[in-house]
Design an enzyme around this catalytic site. Structure first.
Site, PDB file in Angstrom:
ATOM      1  N   ASP A  79       0.673  -0.608   6.494  1.00 50.04           N
ATOM      2  CA  ASP A  79       1.200   0.074   5.304  1.00 50.04           C
ATOM      3  C   ASP A  79       1.073   1.600   5.401  1.00 50.04           C
ATOM      4  O   ASP A  79       0.064   2.120   5.889  1.00 50.04           O
ATOM      5  CB  ASP A  79       0.431  -0.368   4.058  1.00 50.04           C
ATOM      6  CG  ASP A  79       0.603  -1.850   3.731  1.00 50.04           C
ATOM      7  OD1 ASP A  79       0.842  -2.639   4.661  1.00 50.04           O
ATOM      8  OD2 ASP A  79       0.474  -2.200   2.547  1.00 50.04           O
TER       9      ASP A  79
ATOM     10  N   HIS B 290       2.822   3.596   2.524  1.00 56.90           N
ATOM     11  CA  HIS B 290       2.812   3.866   1.073  1.00 56.90           C
ATOM     12  C   HIS B 290       3.018   5.333   0.692  1.00 56.90           C
ATOM     13  O   HIS B 290       2.257   5.898  -0.089  1.00 56.90           O
ATOM     14  CB  HIS B 290       1.515   3.351   0.452  1.00 56.90           C
ATOM     15  CG  HIS B 290       1.535   1.873   0.201  1.00 56.90           C
ATOM     16  ND1 HIS B 290       2.483   1.266  -0.597  1.00 56.90           N
ATOM     17  CD2 HIS B 290       0.748   0.874   0.663  1.00 56.90           C
ATOM     18  CE1 HIS B 290       2.266  -0.037  -0.611  1.00 56.90           C
ATOM     19  NE2 HIS B 290       1.228  -0.309   0.151  1.00 56.90           N
TER      20      HIS B 290
ATOM     21  N   HIS C  91       6.719  -4.212  -0.946  1.00 59.58           N
ATOM     22  CA  HIS C  91       7.113  -3.059  -1.768  1.00 59.58           C
ATOM     23  C   HIS C  91       8.549  -2.611  -1.505  1.00 59.58           C
ATOM     24  O   HIS C  91       9.057  -1.765  -2.246  1.00 59.58           O
ATOM     25  CB  HIS C  91       6.143  -1.898  -1.571  1.00 59.58           C
ATOM     26  CG  HIS C  91       4.922  -2.017  -2.424  1.00 59.58           C
ATOM     27  ND1 HIS C  91       4.772  -1.366  -3.626  1.00 59.58           N
ATOM     28  CD2 HIS C  91       3.803  -2.757  -2.261  1.00 59.58           C
ATOM     29  CE1 HIS C  91       3.604  -1.688  -4.160  1.00 59.58           C
ATOM     30  NE2 HIS C  91       3.004  -2.530  -3.351  1.00 59.58           N
TER      31      HIS C  91
ATOM     32  N   HIS D 113       4.737  -8.729   7.459  1.00 59.20           N
ATOM     33  CA  HIS D 113       3.987  -7.909   6.514  1.00 59.20           C
ATOM     34  C   HIS D 113       2.811  -8.651   5.899  1.00 59.20           C
ATOM     35  O   HIS D 113       1.686  -8.150   5.881  1.00 59.20           O
ATOM     36  CB  HIS D 113       4.884  -7.372   5.395  1.00 59.20           C
ATOM     37  CG  HIS D 113       4.118  -6.527   4.417  1.00 59.20           C
ATOM     38  ND1 HIS D 113       3.647  -5.272   4.755  1.00 59.20           N
ATOM     39  CD2 HIS D 113       3.676  -6.768   3.157  1.00 59.20           C
ATOM     40  CE1 HIS D 113       2.959  -4.785   3.724  1.00 59.20           C
ATOM     41  NE2 HIS D 113       2.961  -5.672   2.749  1.00 59.20           N
TER      42      HIS D 113
END
Length: 311
Positions: free
Chosen positions: A58, A60, A119, A168
Site C-alpha cells: 500500500d 495510500h 481502495h 492485494h
C-alpha cells in the site's frame, strides 16, 4: 491533447511535473487515462510478471514516501515494479501519486505492473479522501471520474515467474484455482461480496478454514486453505498487502504467505517503517526497509477527521 505512441515528449514532461508533485491539466488526465485504458484492457486478471521485480504494498497517497521508495528501490524503468494496490486515500497526495504511477505505466508498460486494491473503488474513495482531494485540486469530480474508470481496468492479481501469486488482500472460498480468477469480469466497481471482492479484502488469520472478517468484506483464511491453494496451483507463496505491519513486512504460515506494507509512518502518525520486496531472477528475496521521507508541508489541507478504520 493526444499522446501518440512513439512520441513521448508530452508524457515525459508530465512525468517530470508529477515527480515534482505538480498537477497536470484536466485534459491531460483525460488523455492519460484513455491511453492507460488501452494498455490495461489487454492485461489478464492474473497478470504474468517476469523476475527480477520489486514488489510493493500500500502507498495510500503518501507521495513523498513513494519518492523515497523509488530512491531506495531504483527508478522506473531501471527497476521493474509490481504495486499491489491501494494507491489512493488517507494520504494528502492521492492525485499526484496515482497519476505518477499511471503515467509511468503508460510510458513503460513492461516495467511497472499495477493491480487493484480495495481502495481502488468509487464507494471507498468517496469516504477516505480521494474524491474530496480531486474536488479540492481540480474544482470538480471530473478527474475523480476519469481515475475511478481506470480502477475498473486494473488487474486483480499477478504471478511472478509462475510461482509467486501477488494479490492485494487474499483468498476466496469461491476460488480454488488461478483459472477461476481468470474468468472473472473485472471491469466493474468492486462488488460487496463474491470472489472479486474477496481477493481485494481478505486477510490471513492464525486459524484453519475460513472465518468472518471484522472488515465487513472478504474473509479470514487459515493455513490449511493456503496450503491447498498453493499446492493446487503449483505456487511457492502468496504475496499480499492490505494490512499495516509495523516492521514493513510479515511472514505467515511457515513462509507461505507474506504481507508487504509500503507506506511508512502510515497516516502520518503510525510510526511504522515500510518495506519493498526485491525478487532476483532466481526468486531469491531481499527486503528493503525504509522510513518516512521528510514531508513537504506547504499546501497541506487541514486534516479532516475520517473514520479510524484501518484498511
Amino acid at each position: 491533447m493526444c499522446v501518440i505512441m512513439g512520441d513521448f515528449t508530452d508524457l515525459d514532461r508530465q512525468i517530470e511535473q508529477l515527480r515534482r508533485c505538480e498537477l497536470i491539466k484536466e485534459n491531460e488526465v483525460k488523455a492519460l487515462c484513455a491511453k492507460a485504458r488501452e494498455i490495461l484492457v489487454e492485461e489478464s486478471n492474473v497478470q504474468s510478471v517476469d523476475s527480477p521485480v520489486t514488489v510493493c504494498g500500500d502507498i495510500h497517497g503518501q507521495f513523498y514516501d513513494l519518492k523515497e521508495l523509488f530512491r531506495v528501490g531504483g527508478e522506473v524503468p531501471e527497476t521493474n515494479y509490481l504495486f499491489m494496490g491501494d494507491f489512493v486515500d488517507r494520504g494528502f497526495y492521492s492525485v499526484e501519486t496515482f497519476l505518477l504511477l499511471l503515467a509511468l505505466k503508460v510510458r513503460y508498460p513492461d516495467r511497472i505492473t499495477l493491480i487493484r486494491g480495495n481502495h481502488e473503488s468509487r464507494q471507498i474513495t468517496q469516504v477516505y479522501g480521494f474524491f474530496d482531494e480531486c474536488h479540492r485540486k481540480y474544482g470538480s469530480a471530473t478527474v475523480w471520474r476519469y481515475c475511478t474508470e481506470i480502477f475498473d481496468y486494473l488487474s486483480l492479481s499477478a504471478i511472478v515467474d509462475g510461482k509467486i501469486f501477488c494479490v492485494h488482500g487474499g483468498l476466496s472460498p469461491s476460488i480454488q484455482t488461478l483459472d477461476q480468477i481468470r474468468t472473472i469480469d473485472r471491469k466493474q466497481e468492486v462488488p460487496h461480496d463474491g470472489p472479486m471482492c474477496d481477493l481485494l479484502w481478505s486477510d490471513p488469520e492464525d486459524t484453519t478454514g475460513w472465518g468472518v472478517s471484522p472488515r465487513g468484506a472478504g474473509y479470514l483464511f487459515g493455513s490449511d486453505v493456503v496450503a491447498q491453494f498453493n499446492a493446487a496451483n503449483d505456487i511457492s507463496m502468496i504475496c499480499r498487502a492490505h494490512q499495516l505491519v509495523m516492521e514493513g513486512y510479515k511472514w505467515h504460515f511457515n513462509d507461505t504467505v507474506l504481507t508487504v506494507w509500503s507506506a511508512p509512518n502510515y497516516c502520518y502518525r503510525c510510526g511504522n517503517v515500510a518495506a519493498i520486496l526485491e525478487l532476483d531472477e532466481h526468486l531469491q528475496k531481499e527486503f528493503i526497509i525504509f522510513e518516512a521521507a521528510p514531508q513537504e508541508t506547504r499546501g497541506l489541507p487541514s486534516k479532516k477527521p475520517v473514520a479510524d478504520y484501518f484498511l
